[in-house]
Write a protein that holds these residues in place. Structure first.
Motif, PDB file in Angstrom:
ATOM      1  N   VAL A  49       0.847  -1.193   0.000  1.00 12.56           N
ATOM      2  CA  VAL A  49       0.000   0.000   0.000  1.00 12.56           C
ATOM      3  C   VAL A  49       0.883   1.245   0.000  1.00 12.56           C
ATOM      4  CG1 VAL A  49      -1.845   1.241   1.188  1.00 12.56           C
ATOM      5  CG2 VAL A  49      -1.773  -1.257   1.284  1.00 12.56           C
ATOM      6  N   ILE A  97       0.913   5.324   0.339  1.00 15.24           N
ATOM      7  CA  ILE A  97       0.126   6.434   0.873  1.00 15.24           C
ATOM      8  C   ILE A  97       0.886   7.725   0.609  1.00 15.24           C
ATOM      9  CG2 ILE A  97      -0.946   7.441   2.924  1.00 15.24           C
ATOM     10  CD1 ILE A  97      -0.928   4.563   4.099  1.00 15.24           C
ATOM     11  N   LEU A 146      -4.523   7.168   8.070  1.00 12.78           N
ATOM     12  CA  LEU A 146      -4.628   6.054   7.119  1.00 12.78           C
ATOM     13  C   LEU A 146      -3.562   5.002   7.431  1.00 12.78           C
ATOM     14  CD1 LEU A 146      -5.322   7.789   3.686  1.00 12.78           C
ATOM     15  CD2 LEU A 146      -6.622   5.874   4.626  1.00 12.78           C
ATOM     16  N   PHE A 182      -3.412   5.216  -1.816  1.00 10.40           N
ATOM     17  CA  PHE A 182      -4.285   6.190  -1.158  1.00 10.40           C
ATOM     18  C   PHE A 182      -3.617   7.550  -1.329  1.00 10.40           C
ATOM     19  CE2 PHE A 182      -5.618   2.302   0.904  1.00 10.40           C
ATOM     20  CZ  PHE A 182      -7.006   2.452   0.979  1.00 10.40           C
ATOM     21  N   HIS A 183      -4.258   8.410  -2.110  1.00  9.03           N
ATOM     22  CA  HIS A 183      -3.660   9.697  -2.475  1.00  9.03           C
ATOM     23  C   HIS A 183      -4.213  10.792  -1.566  1.00  9.03           C
ATOM     24  CE1 HIS A 183      -2.160  13.070  -4.568  1.00  9.03           C
ATOM     25  NE2 HIS A 183      -3.142  13.242  -5.439  1.00  9.03           N
ATOM     26  N   ALA A 184      -3.438  11.126  -0.520  1.00 11.61           N
ATOM     27  CA  ALA A 184      -3.866  12.141   0.456  1.00 11.61           C
ATOM     28  C   ALA A 184      -3.022  13.404   0.384  1.00 11.61           C
ATOM     29  CB  ALA A 184      -3.812  11.560   1.875  1.00 11.61           C
ATOM     30  N   VAL A 187      -7.338   5.405  -4.623  1.00  7.62           N
ATOM     31  CA  VAL A 187      -8.347   6.162  -3.873  1.00  7.62           C
ATOM     32  C   VAL A 187      -7.806   7.568  -3.652  1.00  7.62           C
ATOM     33  CG1 VAL A 187      -9.746   6.296  -1.787  1.00  7.62           C
ATOM     34  CG2 VAL A 187      -9.110   4.055  -2.699  1.00  7.62           C
ATOM     35  N   ILE A 193      -8.334  11.299  -1.980  1.00  5.76           N
ATOM     36  CA  ILE A 193      -9.033  12.055  -0.947  1.00  5.76           C
ATOM     37  C   ILE A 193      -9.341  13.445  -1.489  1.00  5.76           C
ATOM     38  CG2 ILE A 193      -8.988  12.832   1.446  1.00  5.76           C
ATOM     39  CD1 ILE A 193      -8.654   9.800   1.089  1.00  5.76           C
ATOM     40  N   VAL A 237     -13.199   6.272   4.403  1.00  8.66           N
ATOM     41  CA  VAL A 237     -12.358   6.201   3.206  1.00  8.66           C
ATOM     42  C   VAL A 237     -12.002   4.746   2.898  1.00  8.66           C
ATOM     43  CG1 VAL A 237     -10.067   6.744   2.277  1.00  8.66           C
ATOM     44  CG2 VAL A 237     -11.417   8.525   3.374  1.00  8.66           C
ATOM     45  N   LEU A 238     -11.614   4.005   3.932  1.00 12.26           N
ATOM     46  CA  LEU A 238     -11.290   2.589   3.743  1.00 12.26           C
ATOM     47  C   LEU A 238     -12.516   1.803   3.302  1.00 12.26           C
ATOM     48  CD1 LEU A 238      -8.948   1.992   6.823  1.00 12.26           C
ATOM     49  CD2 LEU A 238      -8.289   2.206   4.434  1.00 12.26           C
ATOM     50  N   ALA A 296     -13.105   2.380  -0.284  1.00 11.34           N
ATOM     51  CA  ALA A 296     -12.135   1.689  -1.131  1.00 11.34           C
ATOM     52  C   ALA A 296     -12.588   0.279  -1.484  1.00 11.34           C
ATOM     53  CB  ALA A 296     -10.776   1.651  -0.441  1.00 11.34           C
TER      54      ALA A 296
END
Length: 671
Positions: free
Chosen positions: A307, A309, A320, A395-397, A437, A439, A523-524, A527
């Motif tokens: 994963v 992030i 996250l 996960f694009h935060a 995903v 944000i 958010v999870l 996904a």
């Protein structure tokens, strides 16, 4: 006299502590003594206390030896003497009973064999001897083992040598009971639970772990006075914020110190302990009903995957990381351009892994935590990360999110939020990343600022990538998160700490708020819904007035509004709305399997056909710091975008998107 009594109490205290230090080897000696006595007691009971035991004495010795050997073999074979009895519970009691049943069965079989093979050895003894002996042995063995718990509870309840605060626990549920158990097990912590308060009428006047439930929340003032309470602890991690506010107001009127356990999202998968107690925060007062997430589904989605992030050191990114870690990924890549924040979350995760290992919860699980310092605006640097780690899920935060700052630095908003997202998507498609995903924010809905417009363009890029590739790439859109960096709550806290005033832009300004753990759980959950090419929007509940938020924070800090701390209204800042919106005209919304997640069904159908060309033009304008052209391009590509500064480039407003794009090409070449 008091001195003598105190010395005697100290002696008994130390004696009982020595008893708790008995080892299994010592217990084995006690067991042998018990097993040697129980056959004689059995015979006395069987013969109704008759003294005519002489006729049985010789055979009783043989029977005692036989029964002793059988029980020791059974107990030893099943690991009975490898148990730690200081924390014996119902499980251990059941264990003793099962072993004794096995011993009784074997004893009866052995007696029957002897009766038939060597009848003269035990023929005068009653046939019920093995059964009664087994029952007596079970009682005595159980009493001996559970005396540890009795002695420990006695020592804990004394509290003679450790003065402790008298505590009232609000909430007699599982969290409150766990808290009391921890207090009773660790008297040195300095807390003495005196009573429970609970609104459930079924619990009224009952005792839980020896602590009475004395009434509901409206009995708090009388209880505080009558029981001489020093401290109140709210142990209701799932209750809504309005209940917390009411209890806090009741306690504040009495002047008693009030603390709380964190919300359920903060203590998820962790045991409730005394060290979980903290001061009341604004998050507690705004807490909503707990959201039911499919934890098993999220765990299955993350387990064993690599994963990545982005923005891992930020507020959302770091949370996250924490929650994903508990889902047993194979590897977590922490990407960010701020080395300190990435280092901090890396250290925190490594420590958490060690805690899990020590608690034997990890079961040989040891995920790899990797750090990658880099800026997503540089595609060459991104390529190195994808080459090295080959992520399965992104996960694009990472984003610039501060509205007023981005108004003053609009090219940075475009390069980070748009170019960074584009680069990340290009790499994800090139390296066949299965899940992506992003944000997003409610400020992307009918934006009035560059930050919101740039996030809307980034949303379109994700939706376009999903549409073209067929992969489940999704956008998750939600409002403000309490306590995130640069948000209003930390700002208010600093202003209060410095003596005020607290500055609010407008008396009517409202925002949607959600706690960071709550947002990340959703958010999870989004996904795993696997809805590629669509926007998922979190149900943010009711909006909160910022001025009310300021008032609550002032009160929580122990000050009076406009007496100790003033509230000053400063006017709306550039790009700022009075009310944030959640819905875009033309988008169609429907419910999902999750009650707190809405789906924008037609999100990928309202992407401009010329998005690629417009984005290229945007990036060129940003690279040349041409803010006027940048604004016009955003106006052309983002539906509902309105910006107060658009009067300056008024000459472009009647141009089509193609004309504005052409203009950007000409200006770039001319430069």
């Amino acid at each position: 006299m008091k001195l003598i009594l105190r010395i005697f109490q100290k002696f008994i205290h130390n004696l009982l502590k020595k008893l708790l230090e008995l080892k299994n080897t010592h217990l084995l000696v006690f067991d042998i003594i018990i097993f040697s006595i129980t056959p004689l007691l059995t015979l006395i009971i069987r013969l109704d206390g008759s003294l005519a035991l002489q006729a049985h004495i010789s055979q009783l010795g043989i029977a005692t030896l036989l029964l002793l050997v059988v029980k020791l073999i059974v107990f030893w074979s099943f690991g009975f003497y490898r148990r730690y009895w200081r924390y014996a519970s119902v499980e251990e009691l059941t264990y003793i009973a099962m072993l004794m049943v096995a011993a009784i069965v074997i004893q009866n079989m052995a007696f029957n064999v002897l009766y038939h093979i060597l009848p003269f050895v035990i023929d005068t003894l009653p046939r019920s001897l093995p059964l009664i002996d087994g029952l007596l042995s079970c009682i005595f063995i159980g009493m001996l083992r559970f005396s540890f718990r009795v002695v420990e509870r006695f020592i804990q309840r004394q509290g003679v040598f450790n003065p402790r605060e008298r505590v009232l626990i609000i909430g007699a549920g599982s969290a409150g009971v766990s808290l009391v158990q921890d207090m009773q097990s660790n008297p040195k912590l300095g807390f003495h639970a005196v009573a429970f308060i609970d609104d459930d009428p079924r619990k009224l006047n009952v005792q839980i772990r020896g602590i009475p439930v004395v009434g509901d929340r409206y009995q708090i003032p009388d209880t505080l006075k009558s029981l001489q309470i020093h401290k109140v602890i709210i142990a209701m991690p799932t209750v809504a914020g309005h209940v917390i506010r009411e209890i806090v107001d009741i306690c504040k009127a009495t002047g008693i110190q009030t603390s709380t356990l964190p919300g359920i999202y903060e203590i998820l998968n962790d045991r409730v302990r005394v060290d979980s107690i903290r001061d009341i925060r604004i998050e507690d007062l705004l807490r909503r009903e707990p959201i039911q997430t499919d934890i098993e589904q999220v765990h299955k989605f993350i387990k064993g995957k690599t994963v990545l992030i982005t923005g891992a050191g930020g507020s959302i990114g770091s949370e996250l990381c924490r929650q994903i870690l508990k889902c047993h990924p194979a590897e977590i890549i922490l990407m960010g351009h701020g080395e300190n924040s990435v280092f901090n979350i890396q250290q925190e995760l490594e420590q958490l892994i060690q805690i899990l290992k020590n608690a034997r919860k990890a079961q040989r699980y040891s995920p790899r935590i990797c750090t990658f310092i880099g800026d997503i605006r540089y595609s060459d640097r991104l390529k190195q990360a994808f080459e090295q780690f080959q992520p399965n899920v992104i996960f694009h935060a990472a984003a610039h999110k501060h509205v007023p700052l981005m108004e003053l630095n609009s090219p940075e908003a475009i390069t980070n939020n748009v170019l960074g997202t584009k680069n990340l998507l290009d790499m994800a498609l090139q390296y066949n990343v299965q899940n992506f995903v992003m944000i997003s924010t409610d400020k992307a809905v009918n934006p009035t600022n560059v930050m919101g417009a740039s996030k809307r363009v980034a949303e379109m890029l994700v939706l376009q990538a999903a549409k073209q590739s067929g992969k489940p790439y999704v956008v998750v859109r939600f409002g403000n998160v309490l306590g995130s960096r640069g948000s209003v709550v930390p700002t208010f806290k600093k202003q209060i700490a410095s003596g005020g005033p607290v500055t609010v832009t407008h008396p009517d300004i409202c925002r949607y708020f959600m706690t960071i753990p709550e947002a990340v759980q959703l958010v999870l959950q989004a996904a795993v819904l696997n809805r590629g090419g669509q926007v998922l929007m979190l149900n943010m509940g009711e909006p909160v007035k910022i001025v009310d938020l300021a008032k609550e924070l002032i009160r929580l800090s122990g000050y009076e509004i406009n007496k100790d701390i003033d509230i000053v209204f400063t006017g709306l800042r550039p790009g700022e709305k009075l009310f944030e919106e959640l819905f875009i005209e033309g988008e169609h919304y429907e419910n999902t399997e999750h009650e707190k997640l809405f789906l924008v069904k037609n999100a990928s159908q309202i992407i401009p056909n010329n998005l690629h060309n417009t984005v290229e033009a945007l990036l060129r304008a940003a690279s040349k710091n041409d803010t006027d052209l940048l604004m016009l391009l955003l106006l052309q590509v983002v539906p509902g975008y309105k910006h107060k500064s658009l009067e300056s480039p008024i000459k472009y407003t009647n141009m089509s998107t193609a004309q504005v794009t052409m203009m950007s090409n000409v200006k770039t070449k001319g430069a």
